[in-house]
Every structure is written in structure tokens, then in C-alpha cells.
Write a protein that holds these residues in place. Structure first.
Motif, PDB file in Angstrom:
ATOM      1  N   ARG A  35       0.822  -1.203   0.000  1.00 56.13           N
ATOM      2  CA  ARG A  35       0.000   0.000   0.000  1.00 56.13           C
ATOM      3  C   ARG A  35       0.862   1.262   0.000  1.00 56.13           C
ATOM      4  NH1 ARG A  35      -2.666  -2.981   3.573  1.00 56.13           N
ATOM      5  NH2 ARG A  35      -1.862  -1.772   5.304  1.00 56.13           N
ATOM      6  N   ASN A  93      -7.778   3.924  -1.387  1.00 61.52           N
ATOM      7  CA  ASN A  93      -7.164   2.601  -1.501  1.00 61.52           C
ATOM      8  C   ASN A  93      -7.901   1.710  -2.516  1.00 61.52           C
ATOM      9  OD1 ASN A  93      -5.600   0.366  -1.008  1.00 61.52           O
ATOM     10  ND2 ASN A  93      -6.567  -0.136   0.946  1.00 61.52           N
ATOM     11  N   LYS A 128      -7.440  -2.262  -2.803  1.00 60.84           N
ATOM     12  CA  LYS A 128      -7.973  -3.252  -1.855  1.00 60.84           C
ATOM     13  C   LYS A 128      -9.009  -4.164  -2.512  1.00 60.84           C
ATOM     14  CE  LYS A 128     -11.737  -0.544   0.173  1.00 60.84           C
ATOM     15  NZ  LYS A 128     -11.620   0.867  -0.075  1.00 60.84           N
ATOM     16  N   LYS A 179      -9.237  -8.185  -2.159  1.00 61.98           N
ATOM     17  CA  LYS A 179     -10.407  -8.766  -1.487  1.00 61.98           C
ATOM     18  C   LYS A 179     -11.106  -9.775  -2.412  1.00 61.98           C
ATOM     19  CE  LYS A 179     -13.349  -8.776   2.025  1.00 61.98           C
ATOM     20  NZ  LYS A 179     -14.394  -9.646   1.614  1.00 61.98           N
ATOM     21  N   THR A 198      -1.578  -8.098   2.497  1.00 57.98           N
ATOM     22  CA  THR A 198      -2.955  -7.722   2.179  1.00 57.98           C
ATOM     23  C   THR A 198      -3.506  -6.745   3.209  1.00 57.98           C
ATOM     24  OG1 THR A 198      -3.205  -9.955   1.313  1.00 57.98           O
ATOM     25  CG2 THR A 198      -5.212  -8.683   1.561  1.00 57.98           C
ATOM     26  N   TYR A 199      -3.366  -7.057   4.492  1.00 57.74           N
ATOM     27  CA  TYR A 199      -3.972  -6.222   5.530  1.00 57.74           C
ATOM     28  C   TYR A 199      -2.959  -5.646   6.526  1.00 57.74           C
ATOM     29  CZ  TYR A 199      -8.542  -7.805   3.965  1.00 57.74           C
ATOM     30  OH  TYR A 199      -9.650  -8.046   3.215  1.00 57.74           O
TER      31      TYR A 199
END
Lengths: 194, 273
Positions: free
Chosen positions: A101, A109, A112, A116, B185-186
């Protein structure tokens, strides 16, 4: 109607003008929505299955168990390769999905979504593997499932080496910044003519 | 003219900021709906296998192409912009929010994969506001009920998330946050390094989230000055999940429910102490 009954009705049931009828309808709808949401949390029951898969066409019943009970600890990777001859294959290539990111991701964003989607598709695939194994003893029918087709479709759109190309994909997982755990294979497809 | 002394209007305003960002993000990534994309309708329509579902969806088939959805997202941005100027309780405001709700519902068929809890919370708020603010038919009592519904759903979301974490051994042992933060990812590299350096922070953060989420509904029953603690915690929690995990849309969707929580707290005829 007897005036006594008429008065009784007026006392017991408030005057049903359109505002009151509408109010009752909305209250009942919101109450049902709330109860359905409560019923669909945690363990899957027959009722929650029915609500989620038969009634909830627009995905309006949320599952509020964010990152629990099993937090997502893996990054998913989608790789593919082509069959050049019977014994010769191209190098594995990765579809760039798990990008790091930027500084502004807390506000803006768009990346994402890709992550996802892939994460949802992979989780859907992984969760369906045991039931396919149980029903048929192998994973052949998995190839007809929507998540499998989504992944195959995505890799088949990448640049081909020749017109009649055979492509295989691999779903793998890694533990991101923690280098202690080695990347692991989730699913290796057969070669598909694309 | 928009007045922010109206709670429903404040809920809508905060939500609209988030929806505008989310819609612009979809516009930026609209190629995912192209024939080559991850959510190409050529493939996504396979999800709707039954004949009755297919006939129901047929009118939308052209809309679910990249160009169709681009138009839909641009229209959605204009609707949101309009909602910054027209009050919810005006006929124009209600028409704008109804069209916005319709666009969210239609697009949800194409975004089955990739949508998250913030999308569901946004949809839930929008539908509630549409139903509870219908011109002519809706009363102030119904508007209050709508705010109660939003506040209760917000509290339910935190409690369910808290209980689900409480029953998880990974959360109780204090490793969950470190593991999530270590994914690309997170997570983030800096957060991973920080948690590696200070392992006690893992346990503190895990239990902090478990406890605060589980008891979040107390904010409805506590005197306002104590209830505020939960809302400040929620603000910080969502801000950091946006910064560290990139979950920016959750921030706006959940902040939009806080005015409703404020409203319900002030409507309570009694408080715990």
C-alpha cells in the motif's frame, strides 16, 4: 356495525391511516432484518443457510465476525504457466495482486478491491474443497465451480505464448512479512486449453 | 439547505463522504469488470444459475459491463454530490437517496466477490434512511426508529466481532493482530517490526479489541460522558485500521452510525448509573 363495537374498534386499533400502516410495515421489516442478522451470525444453521442463500439475493445480511475466529494470516498468490511442448513448460508467472500500500491508502485505496476479490474467491475455493472430496473422492468437479472459473478466466486473459495455448494455474499462500513460514501450495490446476 | 442539527442528515453526510471515495475507487478499478477482468460478467453471471434468477437479472446484463458500470458509478457520484445540497427530508433529497440505494443494490449483484462489511453497513444505513424518510408517509417517530435500528445494528456488529474473537484461541493468546499485520494484504512492514520488537503490545491490542468490541453496546446505556469513551475508542480503532490495514471504507461506514448511537443514548429514559 353496532356502535358499541365500532367504538371498541376505535379504542383498540388506532385509526389506520396510510401513515400508521406504513409505519407498521417499516417497523416489521426492520425488526425482521435485525432478527435475520442475529440468526446469521456465528454457526451456520438451517435457518441461517436458508436466509443467506435463498432469501438474501442482494447480500444484505451481514456477517459481523471480522477477522475472527480465524484471522486471515496469509497472502494469496495466483501464478500460471504455459505448456510449450509435452515436456517443456514456461516459467511460473505471478499475477500482481498483493501490491504494497501507499502512504495515502488510509484515505484512497482502490487496490484493496483486487486483493479482497482474490481473497474471497480463494476462501470460497478452499472451503468447498472438503465437500467436493467427500462427494466425489476427487476434485474434478471443482473445475465447474464459480470461484474456479473466475480464477481460470483471470489467468487465461494474460498474454499467451501461442494461439492454441495450454495454461495451468497455481494458488499459493505466504505469510507476508514473516519469513519464518515457507509459501505453501493451495491448489494446482490441470492444463486448460485457452 | 442542509442542517446538521438533524441526526439522520448527519448520518447521511458522513456516509456520503465514504460512498463517494468508495465509488471513485471502483471507477479507478473499473477494468475488473471488463471481459478480461476478475469480475467479468461473462463469468459472474454463472453464479446465478436458476432460470428465475436469470430472467430477473436479464435487464441488468448490459449494465454489468465495464462501460455500463462506469456510467452507473458516475451517476452515483452525481447523486452523492446532490445529497450534499438537498436535505434528506425534501422530496428531491429522498429521490436522490432512493436512486443511490437502487444503484448500490444493482451493483451488489456484480460485486458479490470483493465487497466487505463496510459495503453492507452502507447499504443497511441507506435502505433504512430511504424507508424512514419517505415524504408524506413517514413520521418523526419512524425517523427515530430508523436511527434506533442503525444504532442497534452498529452495536450488534461490534459485539458479534468481539465474541467471535473471544472464542478464538489465536485472539486470546495475543497472536492474531501480529499475524494479520504481517500480511501484505492487511498489514504493514512497520507495524510488523513494531510488534516483533514489543511482543507485549500484541497481547494488549488483542485483548483491548476483544473487550471493547464485546461490551460496546454499553454505550447506549451509560451516561453520555462515559459512553463517549466507547465512541472515541471506535474512532481511534477505525482510524488505525484505515492507516495500518487500508480499510478506509470501514472508517466512514461505521462513523456514520455514531450520530445514531448518540441519539439513542440521549433518548434512553434511564442509564446504568
Amino acid at each position: 356495525m353496532c356502535p358499541l363495537f365500532s367504538n371498541l374498534f376505535e379504542i383498540m386499533i388506532p385509526k389506520l391511516d396510510p401513515t400508521v400502516i406504513y409505519e407498521i410495515v417499516v417497523i416489521v421489516f426492520l425488526a425482521c432484518w435485525f432478527i435475520a442478522t442475529v440468526l446469521c451470525q456465528f454457526r451456520e444453521t438451517k435457518i441461517s443457510w436458508f436466509i443467506r442463500y435463498k432469501i438474501d439475493l442482494f447480500n444484505l445480511i451481514p456477517l459481523w465476525t471480522f477477522f475472527a475466529p480465524h484471522p486471515g494470516k496469509r497472502d494469496y498468490h495466483l501464478l500460471f504457466r504455459d505448456k510449450i511442448t509435452e515436456t517443456d513448460y514456461s516459467e511460473w508467472q505471478e499475477m500482481e495482486i498483493t501490491e504494497e500500500r501507499t502512504f495515502w491508502s488510509w484515505l484512497w485505496n482502490p487496490e484493496k478491491r483486487d486483493k479482497k476479490i482474490l481473497s474471497d474467491v480463494v476462501q470460497s475455493l478452499v472451503s468447498s474443497i472438503p465437500s467436493f472430496r467427500e462427494k466425489t473422492g476427487n476434485l474434478n468437479l471443482l473445475m465447474f465451480s464459480t470461484p474456479y472459473i473466475i480464477v481460470l478466466h483471470a489467468v487465461s486473459q494474460c498474454k499467451k505464448r501461442s494461439q492454441n495455448c495450454y495454461r495451468q494455474f497455481m494458488l499459493a499462500e505466504s505469510s507476508g512479512y514473516q519469513k519464518e513460514t515457507k509459501p505453501a501450495l493451495i491448489l494446482l490446476s490441470v492444463f486448460h486449453q485457452i | 439547505m442542509i442542517l446538521f442539527n438533524d441526526i439522520s442528515q448527519t448520518v447521511l453526510f458522513i456516509l456520503c463522504v465514504g460512498l463517494l471515495i468508495s465509488t471513485l475507487e471502483y471507477l479507478k478499478k473499473v477494468e475488473i469488470f471488463s471481459p478480461n477482468g476478475l469480475l467479468s460478467w461473462n463469468v459472474m453471471q454463472l453464479k446465478w444459475t436458476k432460470q428465475d434468477q436469470k430472467s430477473l437479472l436479464k435487464p441488468f446484463f448490459k449494465l454489468f459491463s465495464a462501460s455500463g458500470l462506469t456510467v452507473l458509478f458516475i451517476i452515483r457520484c452525481l447523486l452523492i454530490a446532490g445529497l450534499f445540497f438537498f436535505p434528506l427530508q425534501s422530496t428531491t433529497g429522498w429521490l436522490l437517496i432512493s436512486l443511490l440505494g437502487a444503484s448500490l443494490l444493482v451493483a451488489s449483484l456484480a460485486t458479490y466477490y470483493g465487497s466487505d462489511g463496510s459495503d453492507q453497513m452502507s447499504m443497511l444505513i441507506i435502505i433504512t434512511l430511504i424507508l424512514c424518510n419517505l415524504p408524506v408517509l413517514s413520521s418523526s417517530k419512524l425517523r427515530d426508529i430508523g436511527l434506533w435500528f442503525i444504532a442497534l445494528q452498529a452495536c450488534l456488529s461490534y459485539t458479534v466481532a468481539g465474541i467471535a474473537k473471544l472464542v478464538s484461541s489465536e485472539w486470546r493468546s495475543g497472536t492474531a493482530i501480529k499475524d494479520v499485520f504481517s500480511t501484505k494484504t492487511y498489514g504493514s512492514k512497520k507495524a510488523t517490526l513494531f510488534l516483533k520488537k514489543y511482543p507485549a503490545a500484541n497481547r494488549f491490542l488483542c485483548w483491548n479489541v476483544i473487550i471493547m468490541e464485546s461490551i460496546f453496546p454499553l454505550c447506549l446505556f451509560l451516561p453520555w460522558e462515559f459512553a463517549l469513551v466507547f465512541l472515541i475508542w471506535g474512532f481511534i480503532f477505525h482510524f488505525f485500521t484505515a492507516v495500518i490495514m487500508g480499510l478506509n471504507s470501514f472508517f466512514w461506514a461505521f462513523m456514520a452510525t455514531y450520530p445514531a448511537i448518540y441519539f439513542v443514548n440521549h433518548q434512553m429514559s434511564w442509564h446504568l448509573f
